[in-house]
Structure formats: structure tokens, C-alpha cells
Write a protein that holds these residues in place. Structure first.
Motif, PDB file in Angstrom:
ATOM      1  N   GLY A 160     -21.373   2.655  -1.474  1.00  0.00           N
ATOM      2  CA  GLY A 160     -21.280   2.546  -0.193  1.00  0.00           C
ATOM      3  C   GLY A 160     -21.493   2.410   0.652  1.00  0.00           C
TER       4      GLY A 160
ATOM      5  N   ASP B  38     -12.467  -3.870  -0.821  1.00  0.00           N
ATOM      6  CA  ASP B  38     -12.150  -4.799  -2.425  1.00  0.00           C
ATOM      7  C   ASP B  38     -12.116  -4.297  -3.630  1.00  0.00           C
ATOM      8  OD1 ASP B  38     -14.237  -5.507  -2.684  1.00  0.00           O
ATOM      9  OD2 ASP B  38     -13.200  -7.992  -2.187  1.00  0.00           O
TER      10      ASP B  38
ATOM     11  N   GLY C 167     -13.444  -6.468   1.629  1.00  0.00           N
ATOM     12  CA  GLY C 167     -14.255  -5.773   2.462  1.00  0.00           C
ATOM     13  C   GLY C 167     -14.940  -5.610   3.950  1.00  0.00           C
ATOM     14  N   THR C 168     -14.754  -5.109   4.810  1.00  0.00           N
ATOM     15  CA  THR C 168     -14.817  -5.118   6.098  1.00  0.00           C
ATOM     16  C   THR C 168     -15.411  -3.893   6.627  1.00  0.00           C
ATOM     17  OG1 THR C 168     -13.155  -6.225   7.552  1.00  0.00           O
ATOM     18  CG2 THR C 168     -14.622  -7.870   6.011  1.00  0.00           C
ATOM     19  N   ARG C 169     -15.600  -3.689   7.454  1.00  0.00           N
ATOM     20  CA  ARG C 169     -15.394  -2.443   8.695  1.00  0.00           C
ATOM     21  C   ARG C 169     -14.162  -2.542   9.326  1.00  0.00           C
ATOM     22  NH1 ARG C 169     -18.978   1.579  11.204  1.00  0.00           N
ATOM     23  NH2 ARG C 169     -18.133   2.439  12.975  1.00  0.00           N
TER      24      ARG C 169
ATOM     25  N   THR D 159     -18.489  -3.713   2.342  1.00  0.00           N
ATOM     26  CA  THR D 159     -18.801  -4.441   1.991  1.00  0.00           C
ATOM     27  C   THR D 159     -17.693  -4.515   0.441  1.00  0.00           C
ATOM     28  OG1 THR D 159     -20.557  -4.812   0.984  1.00  0.00           O
ATOM     29  CG2 THR D 159     -19.662  -5.443   2.625  1.00  0.00           C
ATOM     30  N   MET D 160     -17.848  -3.348  -0.289  1.00  0.00           N
ATOM     31  CA  MET D 160     -16.825  -3.102  -1.579  1.00  0.00           C
ATOM     32  C   MET D 160     -15.806  -2.299  -1.272  1.00  0.00           C
ATOM     33  SD  MET D 160     -20.336  -2.363  -4.048  1.00  0.00           S
ATOM     34  CE  MET D 160     -21.079  -1.503  -2.878  1.00  0.00           C
TER      35      MET D 160
ATOM     36  N   ASN E 122     -21.280   0.892   4.478  1.00  0.00           N
ATOM     37  CA  ASN E 122     -21.156  -0.292   3.781  1.00  0.00           C
ATOM     38  C   ASN E 122     -20.145  -0.686   3.087  1.00  0.00           C
ATOM     39  OD1 ASN E 122     -21.111  -2.438   2.413  1.00  0.00           O
ATOM     40  ND2 ASN E 122     -24.010  -2.210   1.869  1.00  0.00           N
TER      41      ASN E 122
ATOM     42  N   GLU F 116     -11.660  -3.552   8.030  1.00  0.00           N
ATOM     43  CA  GLU F 116     -10.941  -3.671   7.356  1.00  0.00           C
ATOM     44  C   GLU F 116     -10.022  -2.316   6.553  1.00  0.00           C
ATOM     45  OE1 GLU F 116      -8.575  -5.707   4.779  1.00  0.00           O
ATOM     46  OE2 GLU F 116      -7.817  -5.738   7.239  1.00  0.00           O
TER      47      GLU F 116
END
Length: 294
Positions: A162, A172, A180-182, A169-170, A167, A184
Motif C-alpha cells: 500500500g 497501523d 493509518g492516515t497520511r 491506511t494500513m 496509501n 500519521e
């Protein structure tokens, strides 16, 4: 299918006969750093059975499994050579040691490397040599993360793939303390910069992998796979499974058969002599102490 089986038989049998001559020599040598010997661990009966299976053509399921693994291996090698070009041999060399460093077979190692290779090479400005080193670092980090935190390996692989599409989102899935964010992922890069003094670009996949490596190194996650391969039951078992797959693949491709066989024997010795037998001994000892107490 009959043609494929015939071709495989022609390749496998000479390879098998070639290695049976060296089985005794390999078995009698120390198979792990603790000095465990194959002859004492496996017993002559098991060795003779293995020799008979390999030498007489009574290959049975081994032929089918070898065909499958060999086919996958050929496809992976082709992908690596296409993507990494003149640096492919370096990656293949890392792949041959992946059973020990990453707890996966050479084929599994190369499959993962090719899954994010295009984005990684692009992030390195087309420098395939640099991309190979970062890919090897990332693949080892993935295995270390799985071993340290007990996370499903597929979840970690999905996360890294990802990241190749930016991406996050994963993120975490890695259990490093980031969501799971940009935002973070940006925080992770900044934390890594504080540790190393190096600036990491969130739009550069190579930088992302290197920043994750810096965080895992800080958390003492790095190199846990290789350490556990020699010191723990589950780690040595994974190493043994990976070396078996490598051996199967080499049988049908006819390449590096002796090397993969020696790796298999060494892994088996580490699993048995370095971990399983001592643990069984501890169980017997503990049971005896309980029974004789009082």
C-alpha cells in the motif's frame, strides 16, 4: 502435463543422485553453531529413507511440489531480472539467504520484492542498485516486525504494498504506534528524522521504507528474525520450512541443488538440535522435578 512431469523427472533425478553422494558428508558436519550433528539427531534410518527417496526415483509428491515451486521460482526470477536489470543478481543473492534472514523462501522473497519494485526504483531515480539494498532492508524489516509483534505476515505485506501506492491506511498494521492516515505517516517520518538527522520525503517510497527502518531499529525490532531462527522453536521451524521450499524449487530448476540441500540440513539441525530436543529435555526434566518433589 505428462510432458512437464517427464521434463521434471529428467531434471530432478540427476540432481537427486548428485546430492545423495554428499548426504553423508553434509549430515556428519555440524549443522548449527551449537555443534549439533545430523547423524545423531536424525538417526541412520531417516537418512537412509531420505537417500532412498531421492536416489531411486520414488519421488511421488516431491515431484509435484517441486514442479509447483520451481515454476513459481522461474517466474519470480524473470520478474526480478526484468525489473532490477543489471542489479538482479544482487537481489537473487539476498533471496538465497532469505530462509535465514527473513524466514521465507527465495521465491516468496522475490515475489514481495517485485510487488513494490517499480515504485521503489522510481523513487531511487532509476538507480536499481540502490533499490535492491532498500528492498532487502524493507523485506527484512517486514519479517522482523511480524516476529516481534506477532502480526500476520500478510497484513504487513499488504501495508508495504500500500505504501508503494502512497496509501497509508494500513500503517497501523505495523504496530509501531502510528495510525493509518497520511498525517500519521508524516509523524512517523518526523520521528525518524529526529532519530537519524535525515529528512524523509513522504512522496518518496525509498524514504518511507528507510524511515520505518529507523523507527524499528530504535524499538530494537531489527534482526529479530535472524536471531530467532537460531534461538527459538518457531523461528527455526520457519527457517526450516523456507529452506525446504528452496530445495524443492532447486530440484526442478536444476540450479544450486547442493547449496539448498545443505541449507535444508543446516536448518533441520538447528530446529532439532538447537531448539526442539532441548525443549523436550526441559519438559522431561521439569516433569521429573514435579513428580519427585516432596
Amino acid at each position: 502435463m505428462a510432458t512437464d512431469l517427464g521434463k521434471a523427472y529428467i531434471q530432478i533425478v540427476p540432481s537427486a543422485k548428485g546430492i545423495t553422494a554428499s548426504i553423508k558428508d553434509v549430515i556428519e558436519k555440524p549443522m548449527s553453531e551449537n555443534g549439533a550433528h545430523g547423524g545423531s539427531l536424525l538417526g541412520s534410518g531417516v537418512v537412509k529413507s531420505l537417500t532412498k527417496v531421492l536416489a531411486t526415483g520414488a519421488l511421488g509428491k516431491v515431484v509435484g511440489d517441486s514442479l509447483t515451486e520451481g515454476g513459481k521460482l522461474q517466474q519470480s526470477i524473470g520478474g526480478v531480472e526484468t525489473l532490477f536489470g543489471s542489479s538482479a543478481d544482487r537481489l537473487k543473492k539476498y533471496a538465497m539467504n532469505a530462509f535465514k534472514t527473513s524466514g521465507v523462501s527465495a521465491n516468496e522473497y522475490m515475489e514481495q520484492a517485485t510487488s513494490f519494485a517499480s515504485a521503489l526504483i522510481q523513487s531511487c531515480g532509476g538507480n536499481t542498485k540502490q533499490a535492491v539494498e532498500i528492498a532487502n532492508m524493507a523485506l527484512r524489516d517486514m519479517s522482523d516486525n511480524s516476529n516481534k509483534f506477532g502480526t500476520n505476515m500478510q497484513d504487513i505485506q499488504n501495508a508495504y504494498q500500500g505504501f508503494g501506492r502512497f496509501n497509508f491506511t494500513m500503517l497501523d498494521n505495523l504496530k509501531l504506534g502510528y495510525g493509518g492516515t497520511r498525517e500519521e505517516m508524516s509523524r512517523l517520518l518526523k520521528d525518524a528524522e529526529k532519530l537519524t538527522g535525515v529528512h524523509y520525503d513522504i512522496n518518496n517510497l525509498g524514504d518511507i521504507y528507510k524511515a520505518i527502518h529507523a523507527i524499528q531499529e530504535h524499538l530494537k525490532v531489527t534482526n529479530t528474525t535472524q536471531k530467532e531462527a537460531s534461538t527459538t522453536l518457531s523461528g527455526s521451524f520457519n527457517m526450516m520450512k523456507a529452506s525446504w521450499k528452496d530445495f524443492l524449487g532447486s530440484l526442478s530448476t536444476g540450479q544450486k541443488v547442493t547449496t539448498t540441500f545443505k541449507n535444508l540440513m543446516s536448518s533441520l539441525g538447528t530446529f532439532l538440535g538447537g531448539n526442539l530436543i532441548p525443549m523436550l529435555g526441559n519438559i522431561v526434566k521439569s516433569a521429573f522435578e514435579i513428580l519427585t518433589e516432596g
